[in-house]
Design a protein around this motif. Structure first.
Motif, PDB file in Angstrom:
ATOM      1  N   VAL A  98       0.816  -1.119  -0.022  1.00  8.25           N
ATOM      2  CA  VAL A  98      -0.100   0.156   0.246  1.00  8.25           C
ATOM      3  C   VAL A  98       0.823   1.287  -0.049  1.00  8.25           C
ATOM      4  O   VAL A  98       1.692   1.162   0.829  1.00  8.25           O
ATOM      5  CB  VAL A  98      -0.807  -0.047   1.432  1.00  8.25           C
ATOM      6  N   LYS A  99       0.528   2.284  -0.931  1.00  7.06           N
ATOM      7  CA  LYS A  99       1.247   3.477  -0.876  1.00  7.06           C
ATOM      8  C   LYS A  99       0.402   4.599  -1.352  1.00  7.06           C
ATOM      9  O   LYS A  99      -0.333   4.327  -2.040  1.00  7.06           O
ATOM     10  CB  LYS A  99       2.569   3.436  -1.882  1.00  7.06           C
ATOM     11  N   ALA A 100       0.995   5.752  -0.823  1.00  3.02           N
ATOM     12  CA  ALA A 100       0.409   7.027  -1.303  1.00  3.02           C
ATOM     13  C   ALA A 100       1.303   7.662  -2.452  1.00  3.02           C
ATOM     14  O   ALA A 100       2.205   8.187  -2.370  1.00  3.02           O
ATOM     15  CB  ALA A 100       0.257   7.979  -0.082  1.00  3.02           C
ATOM     16  N   VAL A 101       0.314   7.434  -3.613  1.00  4.24           N
ATOM     17  CA  VAL A 101       0.997   7.947  -4.844  1.00  4.24           C
ATOM     18  C   VAL A 101       1.306   9.439  -4.771  1.00  4.24           C
ATOM     19  O   VAL A 101       2.202   9.936  -5.103  1.00  4.24           O
ATOM     20  CB  VAL A 101       0.116   7.695  -5.984  1.00  4.24           C
ATOM     21  N   ASP A 102       0.223  10.072  -4.081  1.00 11.39           N
ATOM     22  CA  ASP A 102       0.291  11.404  -3.656  1.00 11.39           C
ATOM     23  C   ASP A 102      -0.842  11.521  -2.625  1.00 11.39           C
ATOM     24  O   ASP A 102      -1.377  10.717  -2.019  1.00 11.39           O
ATOM     25  CB  ASP A 102       0.032  12.365  -4.846  1.00 11.39           C
ATOM     26  N   ASP A 103      -1.039  12.689  -1.861  1.00 17.88           N
ATOM     27  CA  ASP A 103      -2.144  13.049  -0.932  1.00 17.88           C
ATOM     28  C   ASP A 103      -3.192  12.415  -1.291  1.00 17.88           C
ATOM     29  O   ASP A 103      -3.997  11.921  -0.167  1.00 17.88           O
ATOM     30  CB  ASP A 103      -2.180  14.507  -0.386  1.00 17.88           C
ATOM     31  N   TYR A 104      -3.892  12.355  -2.144  1.00 21.43           N
ATOM     32  CA  TYR A 104      -5.110  11.888  -2.681  1.00 21.43           C
ATOM     33  C   TYR A 104      -5.339  10.667  -3.613  1.00 21.43           C
ATOM     34  O   TYR A 104      -6.320  10.508  -4.319  1.00 21.43           O
ATOM     35  CB  TYR A 104      -6.003  13.059  -3.079  1.00 21.43           C
ATOM     36  N   THR A 105      -3.998   9.763  -3.803  1.00 24.85           N
ATOM     37  CA  THR A 105      -4.251   8.731  -4.527  1.00 24.85           C
ATOM     38  C   THR A 105      -3.591   7.659  -3.671  1.00 24.85           C
ATOM     39  O   THR A 105      -2.400   7.842  -3.335  1.00 24.85           O
ATOM     40  CB  THR A 105      -3.445   8.979  -5.885  1.00 24.85           C
ATOM     41  N   LEU A 106      -4.278   6.396  -3.757  1.00 25.91           N
ATOM     42  CA  LEU A 106      -3.978   5.323  -2.970  1.00 25.91           C
ATOM     43  C   LEU A 106      -3.748   4.010  -3.622  1.00 25.91           C
ATOM     44  O   LEU A 106      -4.677   3.872  -4.310  1.00 25.91           O
ATOM     45  CB  LEU A 106      -4.799   5.094  -1.632  1.00 25.91           C
TER      46      LEU A 106
END
Length: 557
Positions: free
Chosen positions: A172-180
């Motif tokens: 699981v990773k945060a691609v950016d603040d609002y994309t998981l």
């Protein structure tokens, strides 16, 4: 839940909660009660306050440590995950606006809304999910449900929970603040349903770490991002939830407050209902006939099963003939007709009726496998005599832990009498508070335990993968390479072969109940309730949480 499952769990909460399983299937309201979103606007001048009860204290509001239906209920009421259970019990957008799935079914990408905030004003971001999920599988956390729900599903979850892989390598990773982005071990078509479960809820890292071990134990050490906030928490007595005015979807929330009192005795609860102090009450058998003709009476069927767990580390219960004798000694029909008297039905296995269907024929799982254990006292006595001969004993004394509610104590007394029909058997019952019972289960400090399971997601796996060797919620000492192989095969090799997968689960249940006698099936729960007619648009869910209150409102009070 474990609904599920969730531990989802205790017979102590038979009339109000299930472990985690969380618990069923149709809307709580009848057609005359239910309403569209537009109808909710017409709630008039009624005070938007719902008054209800629980039969047990909330053990914790820490999503990583949640392992019971009480906690799962109120986590879901105060917190949005990626998706949440909405009207008609279908997953609806929570913090996630939408998602895409790769062609191989292994990569799920969630686009998050940018207007969701925590109750302290912080934005809810993809980083909150990464922190929460990593924390849930981190062995230092001590989560039961993290390894159970994520193991074999999210990439590297199992090896992380076993201390073999760094927690940062969870899929699981945060691609950016609002994309998981979530990477799975294998295609999991029901993963969207899983994301509604409490273990997958986000956590605000700074807030959690600032409060340390106190996080989630008081109203002041808890953050919300959902429809309601837990504003007061008087342990062992009551708690209060208030509308979250900063909730991203606050316009849809009509209730201003939910007051929850802890009441264990049904007679006391019925009196509170009659005097208008609470708006819903579950009825025990002695009250069902009295209120059956009331317009406020209803029965709710649920896919929640109850059974006895048998600790196979005990010398006597390690004997399969002894376990089979216990299975056959109980008259389940009399139990549901007389002791419960609320619409519950005898359980034929561990997977409930009207829960899941054969993907090709549409036939119900329970109908296909049928009743795997029939009540047969004569046969039970034969098997018991054989077991005693094999063990070289004449007298057997077994401890039995049950709940401390009135209903639990009545049921446990009935089961004690039934089991003691076996010559030389003495059952010593302990009636324990819910949290104590959970602790005793976790440490396997019991001989026989009354417990139950509600689904964590809509698939037979939620009832059957509990019992694999060293499973986090197994806690029976049961270990079978053959059983493990069936569950592994259903989850991996057959993940995208629905017919073969379903039939493998049928085989696994027969092994678990008929051949290995791991559990003593008891009954599938139904609830007999009284509900005030002015309570509208509350949904009953087939998995955790039991109820959805986001769209509830009061009209005509």
């Amino acid at each position: 839940m474990k609904k599920a499952n969730w531990l989802f769990l205790a017979l102590a909460l038979v009339l109000s909660v299930t472990l985690a399983a969380c618990n069923g299937g149709s809307s709580e309201e009848t057609s005359s009660d239910s309403s569209s979103e537009g109808d909710a606007e017409g709630s008039g001048d009624s005070e938007q306050v719902l008054n209800i009860i629980e039969t047990a204290e909330i053990p914790t509001m820490d999503a990583s440590l949640a392992a019971d239906a009480v906690t799962m209920q109120w986590l879901a009421t105060t917190t949005d995950g990626l998706y949440r259970l909405g009207e008609n019990t279908q997953p609806e957008p929570g913090i996630a606006k939408e998602h895409t799935v790769s062609d191989d079914g292994l990569t799920w990408t969630f686009t998050l809304r940018e207007d969701a905030t925590w109750s302290n004003g912080d934005p809810v971001t993809a980083h909150d999910f990464v922190f929460a999920w990593q924390r849930a599988v981190n062995p230092d956390t001590g989560s039961e449900y993290g390894p159970y729900m994520m193991g074999g599903v999210i990439k590297n979850a199992t090896s992380i929970s076993e201390g073999e892989t760094p927690v940062e390598e969870l899929g699981v990773k945060a691609v950016d603040d609002y994309t998981l982005e979530v990477n799975l071990e294998k295609p999991t078509p029901y993963f969207e349903s899983m994301t509604t479960f409490g273990t997958f809820l986000p956590l605000n890292q700074e807030f959690v770490e600032n409060h340390g071990e106190d996080y989630g134990l008081e109203a002041e050490t808890l953050l919300s991002n959902g429809p309601f906030v837990l504003s007061e928490w008087n342990h062992g007595q009551d708690f209060v939830l208030k509308k979250n005015e900063n909730y991203w979807d606050a316009d849809k929330v009509k209730l201003n407050q939910i007051n929850v009192s802890i009441v264990k005795e049904t007679a006391s609860a019925v009196n509170l209902y009659e005097t208008g102090e609470i708006d819903r009450v579950n009825l025990t058998s002695e009250f069902v006939d009295e209120y059956r003709t009331s317009e406020e009476f209803r029965t709710i069927e649920e896919p929640t099963v109850f059974y006895l767990k048998l600790n196979q580390e005990h010398e006597v219960l390690s004997n399969v003939n002894a376990r089979k004798a216990l299975q056959l000694a109980i008259d389940r029909q009399s139990m549901v007709d007389v002791i419960l008297n609320n619409g519950s039905i005898p359980s034929g296995g561990v997977v409930p009726a009207s829960f899941t269907q054969h993907p090709e024929t549409g036939e119900d799982f329970r109908e296909i496998n049928g009743t795997l254990v029939e009540s047969n006292l004569e046969k039970a006595k034969e098997l018991w005599a054989k077991a005693k001969e094999e063990l070289g004993v004449q007298e057997v004394e077994l401890g039995y832990i049950g709940g401390d509610t009135e209903v639990s104590q009545n049921l446990d007394a009935y089961i004690k009498d039934q089991l003691e029909q076996l010559e030389g058997l003495t059952i010593n019952v302990e009636s324990l508070p819910f949290q104590v019972k959970l602790d005793r289960d976790k440490s396997m400090d019991y001989d026989i335990q009354s417990t139950g399971w509600a689904p964590d997601y809509m698939d037979p796996n939620t009832f059957l993968n509990i019992w694999v060797t060293d499973g986090g919620n197994n806690k029976t000492g049961y270990s079978s390479k053959e059983y493990d192989a069936l569950i592994e095969k259903a989850g991996a090799e057959l993940a995208q072969k629905p017919v073969e997968r379903f039939e493998t689960f049928l085989e696994a249940e027969k092994m678990l109940i008929q051949e290995d006698a791991v559990l003593v099936p008891l009954y599938q729960r139904a609830l007999a309730q009284l509900k005030k007619p002015y309570v509208k648009n509350v949904s009953v869910n087939p998995m955790s949480p039991d109820y959805t209150y986001k769209y509830a409102y009061i009209e005509g009070k």
